[in-house]
Structures are given as C-alpha cells and as structure tokens.
Enzyme design. Structure first.
Site, mmCIF file in Angstrom:
data_model
loop_
_atom_site.group_PDB
_atom_site.id
_atom_site.type_symbol
_atom_site.label_atom_id
_atom_site.label_comp_id
_atom_site.label_asym_id
_atom_site.label_seq_id
_atom_site.Cartn_x
_atom_site.Cartn_y
_atom_site.Cartn_z
ATOM 1 N N ASP A 8 0.883 -1.163 0.000
ATOM 2 C CA ASP A 8 0.000 0.000 0.000
ATOM 3 C C ASP A 8 0.927 1.221 0.000
ATOM 4 O O ASP A 8 2.121 1.092 0.300
ATOM 5 C CB ASP A 8 -0.858 -0.041 1.274
ATOM 6 C CG ASP A 8 -1.697 1.199 1.444
ATOM 7 O OD1 ASP A 8 -2.282 1.657 0.447
ATOM 8 O OD2 ASP A 8 -1.779 1.713 2.585
ATOM 9 N N LEU A 9 0.425 2.381 -0.337
ATOM 10 C CA LEU A 9 1.300 3.566 -0.352
ATOM 11 C C LEU A 9 1.048 4.496 0.839
ATOM 12 O O LEU A 9 1.906 4.683 1.701
ATOM 13 C CB LEU A 9 1.132 4.325 -1.676
ATOM 14 C CG LEU A 9 2.129 5.470 -1.847
ATOM 15 C CD1 LEU A 9 2.608 5.542 -3.282
ATOM 16 C CD2 LEU A 9 1.523 6.798 -1.471
ATOM 17 N N ASP A 10 -0.205 5.016 0.907
ATOM 18 C CA ASP A 10 -0.510 5.989 1.956
ATOM 19 C C ASP A 10 -0.402 5.338 3.347
ATOM 20 O O ASP A 10 -1.124 4.386 3.639
ATOM 21 C CB ASP A 10 -1.931 6.543 1.751
ATOM 22 C CG ASP A 10 -2.057 7.341 0.461
ATOM 23 O OD1 ASP A 10 -1.332 8.337 0.307
ATOM 24 O OD2 ASP A 10 -2.878 6.973 -0.397
ATOM 25 N N THR A 16 0.649 10.433 4.345
ATOM 26 C CA THR A 16 -0.201 11.378 3.615
ATOM 27 C C THR A 16 -1.542 11.580 4.315
ATOM 28 O O THR A 16 -2.362 12.359 3.833
ATOM 29 C CB THR A 16 -0.513 10.846 2.193
ATOM 30 O OG1 THR A 16 -0.998 9.527 2.352
ATOM 31 C CG2 THR A 16 0.691 10.875 1.277
ATOM 32 N N LEU A 43 -11.409 6.758 6.967
ATOM 33 C CA LEU A 43 -11.202 7.065 5.549
ATOM 34 C C LEU A 43 -9.945 6.395 4.988
ATOM 35 O O LEU A 43 -9.760 6.327 3.775
ATOM 36 C CB LEU A 43 -11.082 8.583 5.335
ATOM 37 C CG LEU A 43 -12.224 9.448 5.874
ATOM 38 C CD1 LEU A 43 -11.956 10.917 5.585
ATOM 39 C CD2 LEU A 43 -13.565 9.029 5.277
ATOM 40 N N LYS A 44 -9.096 5.878 5.882
ATOM 41 C CA LYS A 44 -7.829 5.299 5.434
ATOM 42 C C LYS A 44 -8.060 4.073 4.559
ATOM 43 O O LYS A 44 -8.798 3.159 4.944
ATOM 44 C CB LYS A 44 -6.956 4.933 6.639
ATOM 45 C CG LYS A 44 -6.379 6.157 7.312
ATOM 46 C CD LYS A 44 -5.407 5.787 8.414
ATOM 47 C CE LYS A 44 -4.884 7.045 9.085
ATOM 48 N NZ LYS A 44 -4.123 6.758 10.282
ATOM 49 N N SER A 51 -15.035 7.735 0.490
ATOM 50 C CA SER A 51 -14.671 8.645 1.585
ATOM 51 C C SER A 51 -15.696 9.768 1.688
ATOM 52 O O SER A 51 -16.141 10.122 2.786
ATOM 53 C CB SER A 51 -13.283 9.256 1.333
ATOM 54 O OG SER A 51 -12.303 8.260 1.318
ATOM 55 N N ALA A 116 -5.231 2.448 -3.261
ATOM 56 C CA ALA A 116 -6.534 2.910 -3.774
ATOM 57 C C ALA A 116 -6.407 4.287 -4.402
ATOM 58 O O ALA A 116 -7.345 4.803 -4.995
ATOM 59 C CB ALA A 116 -7.531 2.978 -2.613
ATOM 60 N N SER A 117 -5.213 4.885 -4.286
ATOM 61 C CA SER A 117 -5.050 6.277 -4.712
ATOM 62 C C SER A 117 -4.681 6.436 -6.184
ATOM 63 O O SER A 117 -3.765 5.784 -6.678
ATOM 64 C CB SER A 117 -3.968 6.940 -3.860
ATOM 65 O OG SER A 117 -3.720 8.229 -4.345
ATOM 66 N N GLU A 170 0.177 -3.350 4.555
ATOM 67 C CA GLU A 170 -0.930 -2.392 4.708
ATOM 68 C C GLU A 170 -0.961 -1.752 6.085
ATOM 69 O O GLU A 170 -0.589 -2.374 7.073
ATOM 70 C CB GLU A 170 -2.265 -3.144 4.548
ATOM 71 C CG GLU A 170 -2.864 -3.078 3.174
ATOM 72 C CD GLU A 170 -3.469 -1.718 2.829
ATOM 73 O OE1 GLU A 170 -3.530 -0.846 3.704
ATOM 74 O OE2 GLU A 170 -3.857 -1.544 1.680
ATOM 75 N N ASP A 171 -1.478 -0.529 6.136
ATOM 76 C CA ASP A 171 -1.643 0.140 7.440
ATOM 77 C C ASP A 171 -3.117 0.290 7.837
ATOM 78 O O ASP A 171 -3.395 0.757 8.938
ATOM 79 C CB ASP A 171 -1.019 1.548 7.417
ATOM 80 C CG ASP A 171 -1.796 2.495 6.525
ATOM 81 O OD1 ASP A 171 -2.159 2.089 5.393
ATOM 82 O OD2 ASP A 171 -2.066 3.632 6.955
HETATM 83 C C1 BG6 Z 1 -5.910 5.594 -0.014
HETATM 84 C C2 BG6 Z 1 -5.994 6.566 1.147
HETATM 85 O O1 BG6 Z 1 -4.608 5.106 -0.130
HETATM 86 O O2 BG6 Z 1 -6.271 6.249 -1.231
HETATM 87 C C3 BG6 Z 1 -7.406 7.152 1.209
HETATM 88 O O3 BG6 Z 1 -5.698 5.892 2.357
HETATM 89 C C4 BG6 Z 1 -7.752 7.796 -0.125
HETATM 90 O O4 BG6 Z 1 -7.481 8.085 2.259
HETATM 91 C C5 BG6 Z 1 -7.600 6.770 -1.250
HETATM 92 O O5 BG6 Z 1 -9.098 8.272 -0.115
HETATM 93 C C6 BG6 Z 1 -7.884 7.368 -2.629
HETATM 94 O O6 BG6 Z 1 -6.882 8.291 -2.924
HETATM 95 P P1 BG6 Z 1 -6.940 9.444 -3.990
HETATM 96 O O7 BG6 Z 1 -5.556 10.066 -3.861
HETATM 97 O O8 BG6 Z 1 -7.143 8.822 -5.342
HETATM 98 O O9 BG6 Z 1 -8.039 10.378 -3.633
HETATM 99 MG MG MG Z 2 -2.790 3.086 3.654
#
Ligand code: BG6
Ligand code: MG
Length: 214
Positions: A8-10, A16, A43-44, A51, A116-117, A170-171
């Site tokens: 996972d990244l965030d 972030t 929201l994580k 979210s 997911a980002s 993952e966190d």
């Molecule tokens: C996840 C985050 O990695 O990515 C969430 O933990 C975030 O908080 C999700 O909503 C989606 O990210 P983005 O950057 O596409 O809005």
């Molecule tokens: Mg994360």
C-alpha cells in the site's frame, strides 16, 4: 516461496493521512460538516468516492447531493490534496523503505504498489522510487476497492505470480481485509490491536523482520 511484495502507499511508504485529512476537512466544512481525526481513521484505504459518502453520512446528509455534485466535491478535494503533496521529495519516504526495496530487488522479489489512490504514480515519482517498482495498480481498472481483494489480485496477475506467492503490506483495516481476501500473507504496519486480522504487525517498515519474507 515469496515472489512478490505488494505495498500500500498511503501510511506505508509515506505519511499522507494528514494531507488527505486537511483536504477533506476543508471540503466537509464548505458543506457544513465538521470531521475529526476519528472520522479520518475510517477514511484510510477507502476510495475517494467512498470517503465522501462516509463524510456525508457522518454529517447526516447522505443523499443530499446528486452524483454530479458529489463528483465536483471529490474533484475539489483532490485539487486541494494535490497542492498539499506538491512539495513531496525523497525526504518524505519512511525510514527503511528504500533499504527494503533494495533488499527485495537483490533477492529477485518483485515489488508492486497496490494503493486505492489515483495519486500513487505521481507520489512514487516525486519520491524517486520509480526504479524499484515493477507495477502500480490503477484503481480505476478494478471493479471493487478495498476491503475487496481486487487491487491485490490485479497486482499479482500483472506480475504473473500466484496470490499464495505474495505478501501484502498495509496500514489500514480495509487493506488488511483485502490482502487476506486475496489469499495473501498480510503484514500490518501500525497498531496490532487495530490490525488484528493481519498475519503479523510491525510498528513501521523499518522494523519488518526480513526472515518472514525470504
Ligand atoms: C488511499 C488513502 O490510499 O487512497 C485514502 O488511504 C484515499 O485516504 C484513497 O481516499 C484514494 O486516494 P486518492 O488520492 O485517489 O483520492
Ligand atoms: Mg494506507
């Protein structure tokens, strides 16, 4: 035998959640909803669209906005978020990440980002990590976000490895659920009380016991 590690990244590679929280707080405030850090926890790992729904539900106004209006709110959140992460550099990478990536590369173990980002590629570039990464999942290419297994399964498929040959890192609770649903070994980063469903939990990437990978 482990052939790939999907990160996972965030909250795993870099921090972030503060920036996501700031951006959501501003958008929520604009529509009369106040959110605190406990809402931020939920929201994580959750997609942008989901979210916003969590925030609207928290404010008791789920259903108030049309799909089009919700898309605009999400767009605004992301524009603000992008401003907040525009200063990211290699200094933002958590301690131990580059060393772990170099170790995995040396062992011939593939590395993917299963976030997911939609901002993951930009952050990976800004933090100068591109050379280590074999594949970044595009969340718009999968049907369901975390806690569904799709993001992790997509990474395994792209790397041409079996889920049983993968470790996920993952966190977030939703992320650990996704890894387990994909049939992978789950390393949690954070609080063991919170990440109960992980196979093993470490406080940080720097503390991962490498003997569980090889
Ligand atoms: C996840 C985050 O990695 O990515 C969430 O933990 C975030 O908080 C999700 O909503 C989606 O990210 P983005 O950057 O596409 O809005
Ligand atoms: Mg994360």
């Amino acid at each position: 035998m482990i052939k790939a590690v999907i990160f996972d990244l965030d909250g795993v590679i870099t921090e972030t959640s503060h920036q996501h929280f700031e951006a959501w707080k501003a958008i929520a405030h604009m529509i009369g909803v106040e959110i605190d850090s406990s809402v931020n926890e939920s929201l994580k790992g959750v997609s942008r669209e989901e979210s916003l729904k969590i925030i609207l539900a928290h404010g008791g106004i789920l259903g108030k906005y049309t799909e089009d209006e919700m898309e605009k709110l999400s767009f605004c959140k992301n524009e603000y978020y992008k401003q907040l992460i525009s200063q990211f550099t290699p200094e933002n990478v958590f301690e131990g990440v580059v060393e772990l990536f170099a170790f995995l590369r040396a062992k011939g173990i593939k590395i993917a980002i299963g976030s997911a980002s939609h901002n993951a590629p930009a952050l990976i570039k800004a933090m100068a990590l591109e050379e280590y990464i074999d594949y970044i999942v595009d969340p718009s290419e999968v049907k369901k976000g975390k806690p569904a297994p799709d993001i992790f399964l997509k990474a395994a498929e792209a790397l041409e490895v079996e889920p049983s040959e993968c470790i996920g890192v993952e966190d977030a609770i939703a992320g650990i659920k996704a890894i387990k649903a994909a049939g992978m070994y789950a390393i949690g980063i954070g609080d063991a009380e919170v990440l109960k469903e992980a196979d093993i939990v470490f406080n940080s990437i720097a503390e991962i016991d490498l003997s569980i990978i090889t």
